[in-house]
Enzyme design. Structure first.
Site: not given
Length: 226
Positions: A13, A15, A175
């Site tokens: 991922d 950001d 996250d």
């Protein structure tokens, strides 16, 4: 004659996992609200809004602003946000500490790497290029690269296929619950990035959690052996 297995593929991922992008996302969020003569917003208030793409972020910003924002066209606001964010996406954002060392270690161990993000692919590629990270990744699967996006597992599966990998030799690092959900749906192990923006409960369902990105090479090697 034996044939070699496809290379192992680590899919990141963006950001909150590779890049601490909150400063610029929040600055643009504050700017957008002020453009509509609405109260500004702090970075800490923006943090939990990140992870579902720009349109959802803008919608959450306007919801946060309350009834005064009800008249605002959300598609127009999203366009305005992206027009301002794109040239400012790397003003203050930086890779998380240890990111470059982690990518180098994975590369040295023979891993291929890709990015799977709900951010538009052109914006994602520009940020990776400016931060001198683009060279590590064989492909970028953006939020507009395919017909679906995270948490739909096909976003991850299509990114894996675009990278020339197979799901049995891949893993996901992210996250957000979207990362966990799409990896679980794709039957791909997932490392939850505790250093990112996701709330602790978002780790539920992850294969393993990591407190620092520097733990990824070791954990990845355990999850997908050479």
């Amino acid at each position: 004659m034996m044939t070699s297995s496809p290379p192992r593929l680590a899919v990141f991922d963006m950001d909150g996992t590779l890049i601490d992008s909150l400063p610029d996302l929040a600055a643009c969020a504050d700017w957008l609200l002020l453009q509509y003569r609405l109260p500004g917003i702090s970075p800490e208030a923006v943090r939990p809004m990140i992870g579902d793409g720009v349109a959802v972020l803008v919608s959450r910003l306007l919801d946060h602003a309350g009834p005064a924002a009800a008249r605002i066209d959300r598609a127009e606001a999203t366009t305005r946000y992206m027009a301002h964010y794109t040239p400012h996406a790397t003003d203050h954002s930086r890779p998380f500490p240890g990111t470059v060392e982690t990518l180098a270690a994975l590369h040295a161990a023979g891993w291929h790497m890709a990015v799977c993000t709900n951010k538009p692919v052109a914006a994602a590629r520009r940020i990776l290029q400016v931060m001198e990270l683009e060279k590590w990744f064989v492909t970028v699967g953006g939020g507009d690269s395919f017909s679906v996006r995270k948490p739909n597992p096909c976003h991850l599966l299509d990114t894996i296929a675009q990278a020339g990998g197979i799901h049995a030799r891949a893993l996901m690092i992210g996250d957000h619950h979207n990362d966990v959900a799409c990896a679980t749906g794709a039957h791909v192990p997932v490392i939850f990035a505790r250093w990112g923006y996701g709330r602790p409960e978002m780790e539920a369902g992850a294969t393993v959690g990591a407190d620092s990105i520097t733990e990824v090479p070791h954990l990845a090697g355990e999850l997908v052996p050479a």
